[in-house]
Design an enzyme around this catalytic site. Structure first.
Site, PDB file in Angstrom:
ATOM      1  N   HIS A  48      -7.252  -3.748   2.033  1.00 29.59           N
ATOM      2  CA  HIS A  48      -5.872  -3.451   1.650  1.00 29.59           C
ATOM      3  C   HIS A  48      -5.067  -4.392   1.052  1.00 29.59           C
ATOM      4  O   HIS A  48      -4.354  -4.023  -0.136  1.00 29.59           O
ATOM      5  CB  HIS A  48      -4.880  -3.134   3.179  1.00 29.59           C
ATOM      6  CG  HIS A  48      -5.487  -1.736   3.611  1.00 29.59           C
ATOM      7  ND1 HIS A  48      -6.722  -1.648   4.342  1.00 29.59           N
ATOM      8  CD2 HIS A  48      -5.223  -0.569   3.632  1.00 29.59           C
ATOM      9  CE1 HIS A  48      -6.843  -0.504   4.717  1.00 29.59           C
ATOM     10  NE2 HIS A  48      -5.910   0.348   4.556  1.00 29.59           N
TER      11      HIS A  48
ATOM     12  N   GLY B 200      -6.382   4.226   6.481  1.00 27.79           N
ATOM     13  CA  GLY B 200      -6.121   3.408   7.684  1.00 27.79           C
ATOM     14  C   GLY B 200      -7.299   2.365   7.515  1.00 27.79           C
ATOM     15  O   GLY B 200      -7.831   2.234   6.389  1.00 27.79           O
TER      16      GLY B 200
ATOM     17  N   ASP C  76      -7.115  -7.007   6.213  1.00 22.52           N
ATOM     18  CA  ASP C  76      -8.541  -6.880   6.550  1.00 22.52           C
ATOM     19  C   ASP C  76      -9.256  -7.278   5.336  1.00 22.52           C
ATOM     20  O   ASP C  76     -10.375  -7.113   5.248  1.00 22.52           O
ATOM     21  CB  ASP C  76      -8.931  -5.280   6.854  1.00 22.52           C
ATOM     22  CG  ASP C  76      -8.260  -4.482   5.554  1.00 22.52           C
ATOM     23  OD1 ASP C  76      -7.726  -4.887   4.668  1.00 22.52           O
ATOM     24  OD2 ASP C  76      -8.373  -3.350   6.039  1.00 22.52           O
TER      25      ASP C  76
ATOM     26  N   ASP D   9      -2.990  -0.591  11.305  1.00 26.71           N
ATOM     27  CA  ASP D   9      -2.956   0.640  10.682  1.00 26.71           C
ATOM     28  C   ASP D   9      -4.596   1.222  11.082  1.00 26.71           C
ATOM     29  O   ASP D   9      -4.920   1.896  10.398  1.00 26.71           O
ATOM     30  CB  ASP D   9      -2.717   0.571   9.198  1.00 26.71           C
ATOM     31  CG  ASP D   9      -2.543   1.932   8.677  1.00 26.71           C
ATOM     32  OD1 ASP D   9      -2.233   2.817   9.311  1.00 26.71           O
ATOM     33  OD2 ASP D   9      -2.383   2.060   7.390  1.00 26.71           O
TER      34      ASP D   9
ATOM     35  N   ASN E 119       0.754  -1.202   0.183  1.00 25.66           N
ATOM     36  CA  ASN E 119       0.038   0.166   0.063  1.00 25.66           C
ATOM     37  C   ASN E 119       0.971   1.243  -0.026  1.00 25.66           C
ATOM     38  O   ASN E 119       1.852   1.473   0.659  1.00 25.66           O
ATOM     39  CB  ASN E 119      -0.972  -0.171   1.018  1.00 25.66           C
ATOM     40  CG  ASN E 119      -1.884  -1.230   1.199  1.00 25.66           C
ATOM     41  OD1 ASN E 119      -1.858  -1.908   2.139  1.00 25.66           O
ATOM     42  ND2 ASN E 119      -2.723  -1.071   0.392  1.00 25.66           N
TER      43      ASN E 119
END
Length: 382
Positions: free
Chosen positions: A250, A309, A247, A273, A218
């Site tokens: 990302h 985030g 998650d 994050d 990322n």
């Protein structure tokens, strides 16, 4: 001397799985791991009831939770985050800052210093500075108004407020090589992301001592067949730790599989994050002064839609990786704590072995956190 016995645990530690394990804790440290009930014990007992007992998780990249951000500079908010992270199984936390003016970072680190002295949250051995020395072309949800050139003296001033353990920056920016060398001299881990570095830039940074890539894939130069960039470099270099936000947003499940297949479980670090919306309902929030909309748990900038985030919790990240890869938990658990401890030089955490701190998490088979212990003390119970 205070003695505690964790009974009937399904122990999972790096390289070790034991059923019906008993863990003896004395004065906050693990004194013994027994495969079966001891003949006699008269101290406090904690019944695991056959649930998993793992080393407490370590989150080295977290911006906030429960509608607070570390950069708010609030001791109350920072203390609440440190307590709330226990519900994720996190026992060691690196509060992570954003690209903001130095005065704002001083306020944030002052609040962290005050909260770290409190006796009821996670351990906070230091902070992680994400920015402000990034490439503005790869800012993502960082505020480009406050991006500035690498400055070791600024890091030193912040380090004097509260211990800086890690700095994430763009290795291709002018002065980055000097920053890398200076950080290493001060015992601070240099890491890279928000970067358009070429593979040659990455190689030069590794020669200077770089061994970490923050939120891997990322906001970093992608894999390409003519220049493999930071993503290719991170996959190719066996010594570099890569941090993953697992998650399923990302990083896609196939990419999670690829990273673990190439890097193995010894060089991956799970991070959240997480921003202030973690542990909160969908709605309107902010990150570094930028408006953020959270919908279906995904945090994105209101303007442009970049990921801002996450709302991920670390126990969920471990569950996701286990479901996606099918790898043994005694290997995957390294990514939830032990690898982070090794990368930062933290001692006595990340394993369930005699001599280690009794920082432990008890989870059921759905990875719901039932209890979290810090130094043998129950600081969270469902």
């Amino acid at each position: 001397m205070k003695s505690t016995l964790i009974c009937n645990a399904r122990l999972v530690s790096p390289g070790v799985e034991l059923d019906d394990a008993y863990i003896l804790i004395e004065d906050g440290r693990i004194a013994a791991v027994l495969n079966g009930k001891p003949a006699r014990f008269t101290g406090e007992k904690i019944h695991a009831n056959g649930n998993y007992v793992m080393p407490g998780f370590i989150d080295v990249h977290c911006h906030g939770r429960n509608n607070f951000d570390f950069c708010d500079g609030s001791e109350e908010g920072t203390a609440l985050i440190a307590r709330s992270k226990l519900a994720e199984g996190v026992t060691t936390l690196l509060p992570t800052t954003l690209t903001l003016p130095e005065n704002d970072l001083v306020r944030a680190l002052t609040a962290v210093r005050q909260a770290a002295a409190l006796p009821d949250g996670c351990r906070i051995p230091g902070v992680h500075l994400e920015g402000p020395f990034i490439n503005p072309k790869c800012a993502g949800a960082q505020n480009t108004a406050f991006v500035r050139p690498p400055d070791l003296e600024e890091v030193a001033r912040l380090d004097a407020v509260f211990k800086v353990l890690k700095v994430t920056f763009a290795v291709e920016m002018p002065g980055a090589s000097e920053l890398t060398a200076g950080l290493l001299r001060r015992g601070i881990v240099p890491s890279c992301t928000h970067s358009a570095a070429t593979y040659a830039d990455f190689r030069a940074a590794c020669d200077a001592g770089l061994r970490n890539l923050s939120h891997f894939c990322n906001q970093m130069s992608p894999l390409h067949h003519r220049d493999i960039g930071l993503v290719g470099g991170g996959l190719l270099n066996r010594e570099v730790y890569v941090e993953l936000i697992c998650d399923r947003l990302h990083i896609s499940p196939p990419m999670i599989q690829l990273v673990f297949a190439v890097k193995g479980c010894d060089r991956v670090i799970l991070i959240t994050d997480a921003m202030r919306a973690a542990g909160m309902p969908d709605g309107d929030y902010s990150l570094g002064g930028l408006p953020v909309v959270v919908a279906d748990g995904a945090a994105r900038l209101r303007d442009g839609g970049a990921l801002a985030g996450s709302t991920l919790q670390l126990a969920t990240a471990l569950r996701n990786v286990h479901e996606v890869t099918g790898l043994p938990l005694c290997e995957l658990v390294k990514a939830a704590g032990w690898n982070a401890a090794r990368s930062l030089g933290l001692r006595d955490v990340g394993r369930i072995e005699p001599g280690y701190l009794a920082d432990l998490v008890i989870l059921n088979s759905s990875f719901t956190v039932l209890k979290t212990l810090v130094g043998g003390e129950i600081r969270y119970a469902l």
